[in-house]
Design a protein around this motif. Structure first.
Motif, mmCIF file in Angstrom:
data_model
loop_
_atom_site.group_PDB
_atom_site.id
_atom_site.type_symbol
_atom_site.label_atom_id
_atom_site.label_comp_id
_atom_site.label_asym_id
_atom_site.label_seq_id
_atom_site.Cartn_x
_atom_site.Cartn_y
_atom_site.Cartn_z
ATOM 1 N N ILE A 34 27.002 39.261 38.354
ATOM 2 C CA ILE A 34 26.891 40.335 39.344
ATOM 3 C C ILE A 34 28.214 40.506 40.087
ATOM 4 O O ILE A 34 28.693 41.631 40.299
ATOM 5 C CB ILE A 34 25.742 40.043 40.324
ATOM 6 C CG1 ILE A 34 24.408 39.969 39.581
ATOM 7 C CG2 ILE A 34 25.675 41.116 41.411
ATOM 8 C CD1 ILE A 34 23.251 39.481 40.444
ATOM 9 N N ASN A 35 28.822 39.406 40.486
ATOM 10 C CA ASN A 35 30.110 39.476 41.175
ATOM 11 C C ASN A 35 31.161 40.197 40.338
ATOM 12 O O ASN A 35 31.997 40.946 40.856
ATOM 13 C CB ASN A 35 30.605 38.077 41.532
ATOM 14 C CG ASN A 35 29.876 37.475 42.715
ATOM 15 O OD1 ASN A 35 29.207 38.170 43.472
ATOM 16 N ND2 ASN A 35 29.990 36.164 42.874
ATOM 17 N N SER A 36 31.126 39.968 39.032
ATOM 18 C CA SER A 36 32.155 40.545 38.164
ATOM 19 C C SER A 36 32.060 42.055 38.063
ATOM 20 O O SER A 36 33.024 42.722 37.686
ATOM 21 C CB SER A 36 32.054 39.940 36.759
ATOM 22 O OG SER A 36 30.944 40.459 36.045
ATOM 23 N N LEU A 37 30.897 42.620 38.407
ATOM 24 C CA LEU A 37 30.708 44.068 38.337
ATOM 25 C C LEU A 37 30.977 44.757 39.661
ATOM 26 O O LEU A 37 30.910 45.984 39.739
ATOM 27 C CB LEU A 37 29.261 44.375 37.910
ATOM 28 C CG LEU A 37 28.777 43.773 36.594
ATOM 29 C CD1 LEU A 37 27.323 44.130 36.360
ATOM 30 C CD2 LEU A 37 29.634 44.248 35.432
ATOM 31 N N GLU A 189 35.059 54.543 36.039
ATOM 32 C CA GLU A 189 36.421 54.110 35.743
ATOM 33 C C GLU A 189 36.461 52.639 35.334
ATOM 34 O O GLU A 189 37.232 52.248 34.463
ATOM 35 C CB GLU A 189 37.306 54.341 36.970
ATOM 36 C CG GLU A 189 37.545 55.813 37.269
ATOM 37 C CD GLU A 189 38.230 56.025 38.603
ATOM 38 O OE1 GLU A 189 38.592 54.997 39.242
ATOM 39 O OE2 GLU A 189 38.410 57.182 39.011
ATOM 40 N N ALA A 190 35.621 51.829 35.971
ATOM 41 C CA ALA A 190 35.588 50.403 35.648
ATOM 42 C C ALA A 190 34.707 50.116 34.433
ATOM 43 O O ALA A 190 34.773 49.027 33.868
ATOM 44 C CB ALA A 190 35.095 49.596 36.847
ATOM 45 N N GLY A 191 33.863 51.096 34.057
ATOM 46 C CA GLY A 191 32.973 50.898 32.920
ATOM 47 C C GLY A 191 31.863 49.912 33.199
ATOM 48 O O GLY A 191 31.464 49.144 32.312
ATOM 49 N N VAL A 192 31.319 49.929 34.417
ATOM 50 C CA VAL A 192 30.297 48.959 34.798
ATOM 51 C C VAL A 192 29.136 49.668 35.486
ATOM 52 O O VAL A 192 29.249 50.813 35.912
ATOM 53 C CB VAL A 192 30.869 47.888 35.756
ATOM 54 C CG1 VAL A 192 31.973 47.101 35.083
ATOM 55 C CG2 VAL A 192 31.384 48.522 37.056
ATOM 56 N N VAL A 193 28.007 48.970 35.572
ATOM 57 C CA VAL A 193 26.885 49.441 36.380
ATOM 58 C C VAL A 193 27.059 48.899 37.794
ATOM 59 O O VAL A 193 27.904 48.040 38.055
ATOM 60 C CB VAL A 193 25.537 48.983 35.788
ATOM 61 C CG1 VAL A 193 25.318 49.583 34.418
ATOM 62 C CG2 VAL A 193 25.462 47.457 35.737
ATOM 63 N N ASP A 194 26.247 49.400 38.715
ATOM 64 C CA ASP A 194 26.351 48.946 40.097
ATOM 65 C C ASP A 194 25.887 47.504 40.233
ATOM 66 O O ASP A 194 24.811 47.125 39.748
ATOM 67 C CB ASP A 194 25.504 49.841 41.005
ATOM 68 C CG ASP A 194 25.588 49.421 42.451
ATOM 69 O OD1 ASP A 194 26.661 49.567 43.050
ATOM 70 O OD2 ASP A 194 24.576 48.921 42.976
ATOM 71 N N ALA A 195 26.674 46.693 40.896
ATOM 72 C CA ALA A 195 26.369 45.266 41.023
ATOM 73 C C ALA A 195 25.095 45.033 41.828
ATOM 74 O O ALA A 195 24.234 44.231 41.443
ATOM 75 C CB ALA A 195 27.554 44.544 41.675
ATOM 76 N N GLY A 196 24.954 45.724 42.960
ATOM 77 C CA GLY A 196 23.750 45.557 43.763
ATOM 78 C C GLY A 196 22.518 46.026 43.023
ATOM 79 O O GLY A 196 21.438 45.421 43.121
ATOM 80 N N GLY A 197 22.662 47.109 42.269
ATOM 81 C CA GLY A 197 21.548 47.600 41.478
ATOM 82 C C GLY A 197 21.104 46.599 40.435
ATOM 83 O O GLY A 197 19.906 46.436 40.164
ATOM 84 N N LEU A 198 22.071 45.901 39.820
ATOM 85 C CA LEU A 198 21.720 44.864 38.848
ATOM 86 C C LEU A 198 20.950 43.744 39.527
ATOM 87 O O LEU A 198 19.948 43.243 38.992
ATOM 88 C CB LEU A 198 22.984 44.309 38.192
ATOM 89 C CG LEU A 198 22.771 43.116 37.253
ATOM 90 C CD1 LEU A 198 21.807 43.463 36.128
ATOM 91 C CD2 LEU A 198 24.109 42.626 36.691
ATOM 92 N N GLY A 199 21.386 43.345 40.722
ATOM 93 C CA GLY A 199 20.676 42.288 41.444
ATOM 94 C C GLY A 199 19.240 42.671 41.730
ATOM 95 O O GLY A 199 18.317 41.859 41.561
ATOM 96 N N LEU A 200 19.025 43.919 42.147
ATOM 97 C CA LEU A 200 17.655 44.373 42.419
ATOM 98 C C LEU A 200 16.827 44.420 41.146
ATOM 99 O O LEU A 200 15.649 44.021 41.130
ATOM 100 C CB LEU A 200 17.692 45.749 43.074
ATOM 101 C CG LEU A 200 16.324 46.372 43.373
ATOM 102 C CD1 LEU A 200 15.528 45.497 44.340
ATOM 103 C CD2 LEU A 200 16.485 47.785 43.923
ATOM 104 N N SER A 201 17.428 44.871 40.043
ATOM 105 C CA SER A 201 16.711 44.920 38.761
ATOM 106 C C SER A 201 16.288 43.523 38.328
ATOM 107 O O SER A 201 15.179 43.315 37.816
ATOM 108 C CB SER A 201 17.604 45.563 37.696
ATOM 109 O OG SER A 201 16.950 45.640 36.459
#
Length: 560
Positions: A34-37, A189-201
């Motif tokens: 999560i941190n990496s995103l 631009e970073a090619g990532v999903v939202d970090a907080g959103g991943l945590g909630l998922s």
């Protein structure tokens, strides 16, 4: 490993406790991912850590024995209270508010069926949205809203089980998470999903495991490689990619605190004040006249002062993004610009006023004008523009200690040999520059200049602009103030009287030379009257008067 609890028709207190335990375990295992995103709202690489810290605090606040017959309402209330007390960072505040929404929605319920769960998620999404001044699309907020919508659709079927509602909610969240990449430019631009959103998922998938006994296996599609995101610091001037009006300005600090003994009216007045100072504003109610406040801004002092107007503050936490990144050793320095030859040692001085600038330039310093606000980014750019890699900097009180450290770390990472000298005022900087010797070794020159700066006692005169409590009493607007360093030590109705009193206090420890730097707004004859007083009372002391033209002080004094 403990057997996973299966729930057929409802989610009770034991199931919610198990969900919290699974959530903490899952966030701990996937924290680095999560941190990496983490690139929004600030690329500080700590969203996973913040969610974990907040969820641990939530789980730790559940009362009662592990195997006790706790109600769903009691467990949810404990989770909400714990998350509120332990919330960390923007994502932690949002998670705490979501848990508060769930707790309020299921208050009094022993267990939760599909309809009640859908209502609880809808309550969580609504409360989070109200807590944020400018909720952006493509974030944890979007994922939460989609999760609530998915649960609501499933619950419309009167035959739907709680398992079906949970699965529908988690699936909708996963789909929304994938869409975040296209909703925010900074994520694309970073090619990532939202970090907080991943945590909630991840947390919603833990609820699926509690309800069904099986956790979904999901694959996140990234347009770029999942990697540690380069840590730009607060010293950079690049956009955060925020939807907020302030989002194009780099906010350098994260400020969090609890406001107690307040009310809805004062909290409502606090929000626009924080909106004017920065972005990522979140104000979360904790009950009993207490609110948790979060903001990203450039002036943490102003953010704290705004909170003081709303109530009593505690647990004030101020994080400097650049310093935090430097401490983690994860700064990504901009390549040093090519320097054609080495122009020798340079001295960079922050100055205010035309006359002051002339004085420093006459002594060979390159000046950075402080008539506009000095930010770490401006300071770093000024260092980069010098034709020398060997640089001594006289900040003259324009930057905080944290900012000085952050800029120094960044500049040295780019190949500059930078040393910041301890000058907290213009008069200290002038005295220090007077002993500068470019023929000496850098460390020797820096030591000599620092020693002189530290030996200069300094003060200033100004008018009070508002009523305030000081060390020597309460001042009123228009009062003449005398400051020794940064502390008010004199309050008078007359400016000359204040100057005389201030000189008496500063000269109590002796002195041979008084330097006066006259500000642009100083009354005519002020310096002359003070010089005449010194000539009469202390004829042994030399007095030098310069027309500095600074706006910050009517008069700045240096005693050597």
């Amino acid at each position: 490993m403990e057997q996973v609890l299966e729930v057929e028709d409802t989610v009770d207190g034991r199931a919610l406790r198990r969900w919290a335990e699974l959530g903490v375990d899952s966030l701990e295992r996937r924290r680095a991912e999560i941190n990496s995103l983490n690139v929004f709202p600030v690329p500080d690489g700590d969203t996973g850590t913040n969610l974990l810290v907040t969820m641990r605090a939530a789980a730790g606040a559940i009362g009662g024995p592990v195997d006790g017959a706790l109600t769903a309402s009691a467990v949810a209330e404990g989770l909400a209270r714990g998350a509120f007390a332990g919330a960390r960072g923007n994502s932690g505040v949002i998670l705490a508010q979501a848990l508060r929404g769930v707790a309020d929605s299921i208050a009094g319920l022993t267990s939760v069926d599909g309809r009640a769960l859908a209502d609880a998620l809808a309550s969580a999404a609504a409360l989070v949205t109200r807590a944020l001044s400018a909720p952006a699309r493509g974030t944890i907020v979007s994922v939460l809203e989609s999760a609530a919508e998915g649960a609501g659709r499933a619950a419309r079927d009167p035959e739907a089980t709680v398992c079906e509602v949970v699965v529908a909610s988690a699936d909708a969240a996963a789909d929304a998470l994938q869409r975040t990449t296209t909703q925010l430019d900074v994520l694309a631009e970073a090619g990532v999903v939202d970090a907080g959103g991943l945590g909630l998922s991840i947390l919603l998938d833990c609820l699926v495991e509690v309800a069904t006994g099986t956790r979904p296996h999901r694959h996140i599609r990234l347009s770029g490689a999942a990697r540690p995101v380069p840590e730009t610091t607060a010293a950079d001037d690049h956009s955060q990619g925020s939807d907020h009006p302030h989002g194009s300005d780099r906010q350098e600090y994260e400020v969090m605190y609890l406001v107690e003994d307040s009310d809805e009216a004062r909290i409502a007045a606090l929000r626009p004040r924080l909106d004017a100072l920065g972005d990522s504003v979140a104000i979360v109610a904790g009950g009993a006249g207490c609110w948790s406040v979060h903001v990203h801004c450039c002036d943490p002092g102003a953010a704290v002062e705004a909170g003081l107007a709303a109530g009593s503050l505690r647990r004030i936490d101020i994080t400097c993004f650049a310093l935090d990144a430097a401490r983690r050793g994860c700064t990504d320095p901009v390549p040093a610009p090519p320097v054609a030859g080495d122009a020798g040692r340079a001295v960079l001085a922050v100055v205010a006023g035309d006359g002051t600038a002339d004085l420093f330039e006459a002594e060979g310093a390159t000046v950075l004008r402080a008539d506009a606000m000095i930010t770490p980014g401006r300071m770093l750019d000024a260092i980069r523009a010098l034709p020398s890699r060997d640089v001594l900097v006289l900040p003259n009180g324009a930057l905080s200690a944290q900012d000085v450290v952050a800029v120094g770390v960044r500049a040295r990472a780019e190949g500059r040999d930078v040393m910041f000298l301890p000058s907290s005022s213009l008069v200290q900087g002038l005295a220090s520059l007077a002993v500068h010797d470019p023929t000496r070794a850098t460390v020797d020159d820096a030591f000599a200049m620092s020693e002189v700066a530290s030996c200069v006692r300094w003060g200033s005169l100004r008018f009070a602009t508002e009523r305030a409590l000081t060390w020597v009493g309460t001042c009123e607007p228009g009062d003449a103030l005398g400051l020794s360093g940064h502390d008010v030590v004199v309050i008078e109705h007359d400016l000359v009287a204040a100057g005389v009193s201030l000189l008496g206090k500063i000269l109590a420890a002796g002195g041979e030379l008084v330097t006066m730097l006259v500000g642009a707004d100083a009354p005519e004859g002020l310096a002359e009257q003070l010089a005449e007083y010194l000539d009469h009372r202390h004829p042994e002391i030399d007095v030098v008067v310069y027309r500095g033209g600074q706006r910050s002080d009517l008069l700045q004094l240096g005693i050597e």
